[in-house]
Design a protein around this motif. Sequence first.
Motif, PDB file in Angstrom:
ATOM      1  N   ASP A 157     -13.021  -4.868   1.698  1.00 57.99           N
ATOM      2  CA  ASP A 157     -13.020  -4.353   0.336  1.00 57.99           C
ATOM      3  C   ASP A 157     -12.410  -2.960   0.363  1.00 57.99           C
ATOM      4  O   ASP A 157     -12.115  -2.421   1.437  1.00 57.99           O
ATOM      5  N   GLU A 158     -12.259  -2.367  -0.814  1.00 66.24           N
ATOM      6  CA  GLU A 158     -11.712  -1.010  -0.878  1.00 66.24           C
ATOM      7  C   GLU A 158     -12.684   0.012  -0.303  1.00 66.24           C
ATOM      8  O   GLU A 158     -12.268   1.077   0.149  1.00 66.24           O
ATOM      9  N   THR A 159     -13.982  -0.307  -0.347  1.00 64.96           N
ATOM     10  CA  THR A 159     -15.005   0.565   0.239  1.00 64.96           C
ATOM     11  C   THR A 159     -15.776  -0.210   1.298  1.00 64.96           C
ATOM     12  O   THR A 159     -16.319  -1.283   1.018  1.00 64.96           O
TER      13      THR A 159
ATOM     14  N   THR B  50       2.262   1.807  -3.440  1.00 65.52           N
ATOM     15  CA  THR B  50       1.238   2.385  -4.326  1.00 65.52           C
ATOM     16  C   THR B  50       1.132   3.888  -4.129  1.00 65.52           C
ATOM     17  O   THR B  50       1.034   4.650  -5.101  1.00 65.52           O
TER      18      THR B  50
ATOM     19  N   THR C  63      -6.767   4.083  -3.831  1.00 63.46           N
ATOM     20  CA  THR C  63      -7.764   3.330  -4.595  1.00 63.46           C
ATOM     21  C   THR C  63      -8.643   4.178  -5.501  1.00 63.46           C
ATOM     22  O   THR C  63      -9.326   3.634  -6.371  1.00 63.46           O
ATOM     23  N   ASP C  64      -8.689   5.482  -5.264  1.00 62.21           N
ATOM     24  CA  ASP C  64      -9.610   6.382  -5.978  1.00 62.21           C
ATOM     25  C   ASP C  64     -11.065   6.014  -5.696  1.00 62.21           C
ATOM     26  O   ASP C  64     -11.962   6.329  -6.495  1.00 62.21           O
ATOM     27  N   GLN C  65     -11.299   5.342  -4.573  1.00 59.56           N
ATOM     28  CA  GLN C  65     -12.648   4.975  -4.157  1.00 59.56           C
ATOM     29  C   GLN C  65     -12.916   5.554  -2.772  1.00 59.56           C
ATOM     30  O   GLN C  65     -11.989   5.754  -1.988  1.00 59.56           O
TER      31      GLN C  65
ATOM     32  N   LEU D 115       0.830  -1.205   0.000  1.00 63.35           N
ATOM     33  CA  LEU D 115       0.000   0.000   0.000  1.00 63.35           C
ATOM     34  C   LEU D 115       0.865   1.255   0.000  1.00 63.35           C
ATOM     35  O   LEU D 115       0.582   2.230  -0.714  1.00 63.35           O
TER      36      LEU D 115
ATOM     37  N   SER E 238      -6.187   5.765   2.068  1.00 61.22           N
ATOM     38  CA  SER E 238      -6.977   4.731   1.383  1.00 61.22           C
ATOM     39  C   SER E 238      -7.554   5.260   0.083  1.00 61.22           C
ATOM     40  O   SER E 238      -7.465   4.610  -0.975  1.00 61.22           O
ATOM     41  N   GLU E 239      -8.149   6.435   0.130  1.00 62.27           N
ATOM     42  CA  GLU E 239      -8.770   6.981  -1.067  1.00 62.27           C
ATOM     43  C   GLU E 239      -7.735   7.435  -2.086  1.00 62.27           C
ATOM     44  O   GLU E 239      -7.967   7.361  -3.300  1.00 62.27           O
TER      45      GLU E 239
ATOM     46  N   MET F  51      -8.910  -3.371   4.016  1.00 61.02           N
ATOM     47  CA  MET F  51      -9.052  -3.641   2.587  1.00 61.02           C
ATOM     48  C   MET F  51      -8.641  -5.068   2.242  1.00 61.02           C
ATOM     49  O   MET F  51      -9.141  -5.643   1.268  1.00 61.02           O
TER      50      MET F  51
END
Length: 506
Positions: free
Chosen positions: A240-242, A130, A268-270, A127, A264-265, A236
Motif C-alpha cells: 500500500d502507499e503506507t 508522478t 502520495t502525500d501519505q 512513479l 514516496s511521500e 507500494m
Amino acid sequence: MTLHVTNTLTGEREPFEPRDPEDVLLYYCGLTVSDPPHLGHARSWVHVDVMHRWLEHLGYDVRHVENFTDVNEKIVARVGEDDLGESEAAVAETYIQRTIDDMRSLNLLRAEVYPRVSEHVPEIIDLVETLIEKDYAYESNGSVYFDVTGFDEYGKLSNQELDEIESQGEPDERAEKRNPADFALWKAGGVDPDAVEEHRHEGVDHGGDPPAGLTWDSPWGEGRPGWHIECSAMSMTHLDETLDIHVGGRDLVFPHHENEIAQSEAATDQQFANYWLHCELFQMDDEKMSSSLGNFVTVDEAIDRWGTNVVRTFLTAGSYNSKQLYSDETIAEAEQRWAQLERGYEAAVEALDSPAASSKVEDGTLRDAIDGAREAFTTAMNDDFNTREAQSALLSIATAINRHLEAARDEIDRDAGPEYDYRGLRRAVDTLAELGGVLGLTFTGETTGSAELAGDVVDLVLEVREREREAGNYERADELRDELAALGIEVQDTDDGSTYRLPTAE
C-alpha cells in the motif's frame, strides 16, 4: 501486554499499532543478488522471520513482502565469471536461486511475494512521472533526479540537515544536478563501465569490453532505474502507499531509506511507513561482515557445518538492533544452547512415552517454571523482539525438565521405578515446540544441515577406516566407505586425509 518497538523515525520506543487491527504490512529491503548470501544477510533474514512469526503469534495476518534487486552494476560485474552467466539477467537468476535455497535451508517463512526490480520497470516509470508532474523531480540529459530541496522533511529519518548532506551518486552526475544532494530516479544509457570495474573481483581477468547491463525505454530515453526508486515502487505495488513496518539494515538508513521516504511521500502525500526498524550490522574481526570486504561465511557453509537450529540459535542470540560478533566462542555458545534445548526436549519426550509417566503425579515446580517461562518469553518478544531474553526463557524450560526428571529418579521406588508428571512434561514439550517455533527452531530434526553428533560419529568411523588402511585391511576400509555411502555420506580421499559431506534433508 502490548508489543513495543524502537522506531528509527522517531528515535523512541513506541507501542505498535497497525493501521488495520487485523493485518500488518511488512516490507523488507531484500538482497542485491550479486554474491553468495552470507551470515550477515542471514542475520537480517532470520530476525525479519522472527518478527513475522511473533506478529502471527499475536494474531495478526502478516503481509510480508521482500524484494530481490536484480538490476545493479554489482551484478553486471559478475557477468562471465565462474560460469554465473553471460548477462545481467542470467547472473541475477543464478544468485536468486541460490538465495531462495539458502532461505529454505534457514527455515524461513515464505514472504507473500518476492518482487524483482526487472519486473517493475513500468511501475517505476509511472512513479517517476508522478514526481516530475508534482515538481519534485526534473529531467537532465536523459536522466531524472529528485530535488531534495523541494521536500521539506528531507533528512528526518537520518536526522541530518540538508546543508550538511554531501553529494549523492556518481561523480559524473554532478554537472547534471541542481543540488549536490539530489539523487537519481532514472539514469540515462547503460550501466557505468567504471562502476562495473569497481565491483569486479580482484584477480579475475575478464578481458574485452566491460559487459553491458539491461536498459529500458522511457519518456526520457533509454536507461535504467535508480536504486532508491525501486523499493518505493515495489512496496507500494504489492502492499500500500503506507506500510506498517519497513525493515532493513542499519547501513541503509542513509541514503537509501531517507530517499525512499522522500520520493514516496512526495508522490502520495501519505506517510510512507509508520515504523522503521533497522537491523544492526554483523561484526567479524571488528568490521561488518560484507561481500565487498570478503570477510564472510556463506549461508550454505554455515548450514553445512552447524545445521539450521544452531545457526538460528546463534543469529537470535542477540536482538535485531544490537551488534553481534561472529567468533568461534559465540558459535560454540550457540551450539551449547541448542544442545541444552534439544536434550531437554528429547528427555521430556522419552519420559512422556515411558510407563513411568503418571496421570496422578503433579510437580508444581515444573508447571510453575513452564508458566513463568511462557510469561518471560512473551515479555521479551513484546519488548522490541528481544530474542536473547526469549532464548533464555526457553532454556529455563529445559532446566526445569531436567530437574523434574532428576528429582523423580532420586525418589525411585525399587519396585515401580520413577514416576513423572505426564501433564507437566507434555506442557513442557508443547511449550518448547510452540515458542521455539517463534524463533524458527524445530525439535523434529527435519531442517537441513548436519547435526554435531552426526559429524562426530562420521569422524569416528573415518578414524577406524584410516587405521584399517594403515594396517593393510583395504577390503574392510572399502566396506566402511560403502556403508557410509549407503547412508548418503559422500567420502573423498585426498592427500591431506579423508573429507566427507553429510546429506541434507529434502
